[in-house]
Design an enzyme around this catalytic site. Sequence first.
Site, PDB file in Angstrom:
ATOM      1  N   GLU A 184      40.101  45.622  37.283  1.00  0.00           N
ATOM      2  CA  GLU A 184      40.496  44.915  38.515  1.00  0.00           C
ATOM      3  C   GLU A 184      39.446  43.893  38.974  1.00  0.00           C
ATOM      4  O   GLU A 184      39.295  43.620  40.162  1.00  0.00           O
ATOM      5  CB  GLU A 184      40.768  45.910  39.638  1.00  0.00           C
ATOM      6  CG  GLU A 184      41.926  46.853  39.353  1.00  0.00           C
ATOM      7  CD  GLU A 184      42.212  47.804  40.493  1.00  0.00           C
ATOM      8  OE1 GLU A 184      43.393  48.069  40.760  1.00  0.00           O
ATOM      9  OE2 GLU A 184      41.257  48.313  41.110  1.00  0.00           O
ATOM     10  N   GLU A 253      48.830  50.013  36.409  1.00  0.00           N
ATOM     11  CA  GLU A 253      48.753  50.898  37.573  1.00  0.00           C
ATOM     12  C   GLU A 253      49.972  50.675  38.460  1.00  0.00           C
ATOM     13  O   GLU A 253      50.048  49.701  39.198  1.00  0.00           O
ATOM     14  CB  GLU A 253      47.469  50.681  38.367  1.00  0.00           C
ATOM     15  CG  GLU A 253      46.214  51.147  37.649  1.00  0.00           C
ATOM     16  CD  GLU A 253      44.974  51.122  38.529  1.00  0.00           C
ATOM     17  OE1 GLU A 253      45.110  51.016  39.777  1.00  0.00           O
ATOM     18  OE2 GLU A 253      43.861  51.213  37.981  1.00  0.00           O
TER      19      GLU A 253
END
Length: 844
Positions: A184, A253
């Site tokens: 991320e 995710e």
Amino acid sequence: MRMGQKIQEPQAGANFHIVAERVEFENVSKITLALVINGQRRILQSGSIHYPRTTPEVWPELIRKAKEGGLDVIETYVFWNYHEPVKGQYYFEGRFDLVQFVKVVHEAGLFVHLRIGPYVCAEWNYGGFPMWLHFIPGIQFRTTNVPFKTEMELFLGKIVGLMKEENLFASQGGPIILAQVENEYGIVEEAYGIGGQLYVQWAAETAVNMNTSVPWVMCAQRDAPDPVINTCNGFYCDQFTPNSPSKPKMWTENYVGWFLSFGYPIPYRPVEDLAFAVARFFEYGGTFQNYYMYFGGSNFGRTVGGPLVATSYDYDAPLDEYGFIRQPKWGHLRDLHKAIKLCEDYLVSSEPTHVQLGSNLEAHVYYKSSNDSAAFLANYDSSQDATVQFNGNSYFLPAWSVSILPDCKTVIYNTAKVVSQRTVADSAFAHATTACETSIAPSSRSWYKEHVGIWGNNSFTSLGLLEQINTTKDTSDFLWYTTSIYVDENDTSNQEKEGLLLLLSLGHAALVFINQQVVGFGYGNHDSANFSMTQKINLNPGNNTLDVLSMMIGLQNFGPWFDVQGAGPFSVIVDGLGNGKTDLSFGEWTYQVGLEGEYLGLDRISMANSSLWTKGELVPVNESLIWYKVTFSAPQGTGPLALNLASMGKGQAWVNGQSIGRYWPAYLSPLTGCTDNCDYRGSYDASKCQKDCGKPAQTLYHVPRSWINPGENLLVLHEEIGGDPLKVSVLTRTGQEICAVISEADPAPVDYWKPNSEFMPSGPQVQLSCEAGWRITSIHFASFGNPQGSCGAFAPGACHSNVVSVIEQACIGKDACSIPVTVDTLGNPCPQVLKSLAVAALCS
């Protein structure tokens, strides 16, 4: 190629072949539509299970349930701070036996996505970075910094090398088909400027040069360099597009709920919305989708990040914190996976053809040939149901739903129509009929009163207020700040003076003592850990001792430059003593890292019989900084335990020397923000659906059965602000209450559908099943007609046929049963009325 033979490294631009002795993967390569495994294009369902958030004894059972739920892949992070707690010293044992975890997944016949990072976020302490990394001279995390890149490359190499040594990559016959570097970073990259851009390039090149022979991914990283695959993280990823047409559309995710924080309500995500998001992703050409989390587990010890993230990492996942199946989430998603699997050949054969069916209504059709196709019909309006015409047929589409038609004509699944069984109550330990609660005998208790302030000869003195993390090096949650406040002794009144203490802290919490007596407690929250205290204090003439116990509740794990965010008090001012404000912030302070009880090791089994403990019948309650010790007998059964700490304030608990984590039941969530029935329709976010407002975030704490001795067990509590240990209890689960309600108009079970069939071979069915080891022992309710109420509170309607005996005959004594919802089976109490079968049963 057999194991032991030389493996040909893939050449740039060429497909590479991987053959294992048992599993026989052929290709694991990137294409525009999917991953290619064993020469076949695949649609993959994945779920996150983090190996340290449970115990090795239950890994096989969790993975079995994941496989039965329709997963192909298990995804896990790798946790650097626990694998290398001291630079150059590695640990891969117990809950942190990564190799064994990967092998357990392999034995179950599933693949692995290994997210090495080594930054993981994951609500894990310090984002997974070891604290020693912070103290390397000149280091800057996650940027083009030589000391950081050196250590990161060493750890990446350590993990990749370990996997190669154990033959765990797919090219060696193992289960690892994907690996991830970084995590991320795209969310924070801008804050690092050109250094961030250069770091991304370096991280990608370093990963690829590890020669794993499997694709690498970077999640939430729009600028991931070729050949690294950029993937999506979020609640919805249907509109995500990779940064190259040569990369598959992957979702690493998909948040099934959200994490829990102390002082916050409990977040949850309706399964209808979750299924809608998944169906939309594959409708729009997705190839790989991962649930974060499929099993969340527990943040044992001090593993959890923060600040103020709770010990439970349940995440409203399909498998709950204790490993039990959460219904209907698990079952509804299992049916979705089956429906998508029936469309797999179509999804990997072509790009979808889009058909607009109306306002916020559309279809996507996947063709294998002109007369052989599968379709997704979507209503993405957040409030309006609709009936659409498609291929000459009429289809009803509830708002915010997707219907799946594997033959382009028969609806076998709709995301808004839940036909799987449900479980009564939110918690596995909620009902007296399915849980056994045992109080812990108060006669066996002992206690130790913690010393306030400086307690050892390893204290030190410094001018000014020191930042806490740099001082403690995260060896303890606690740091004592001690100084003195002088009150003029020449005051003729010779009485106590009332003053005002103003304390500002970067977080996370603090107990304040004047002359050894507690006068105040302040704390922040997850979104803003800093806090201020304004506290009236009474001071004696002469010197007065001020002790501030500053507390950490998990190191920050997210955000740009999170690694240098500080903690602890930064301003202490006393006012109201008649001489203006006195700023103590720059004066002389004495410091002590940790608590005396920690130094003595009161949590350890070896200290259980120490003379340091005080024994007596009158156990002190509601006192700050006190340790309690009690023994209890092992409850019957083999399942996990829950420790009920609702009566305690804030602290940490240990069972037989194993820390089950931090507790804080005294921190109540706000009274507002929750809803009894959260509408799944419309975009979801972490605050949309919440429950238990005005209550603690967590009162039950997971104790793995493998930590329990057959006979006597030791419980140690360190209470920080005051609680009542006499009311602590242990719960075990003895069964489960299950129920279902299915209409005559509902579709048959997904796996009953057969291609090229003119009709479904069977109609709708009520399908009931128990957790492994339990059987259906009683039927509480069974009505065919128009039953009223909901699961756990059914009642007969105006049309009612009591069919308890029919259900008993089909189900009693079995671990699973199936009942056709037809008048032939159940009778016809009211002809020409659409009827439903509602059943409530007990498994034990």
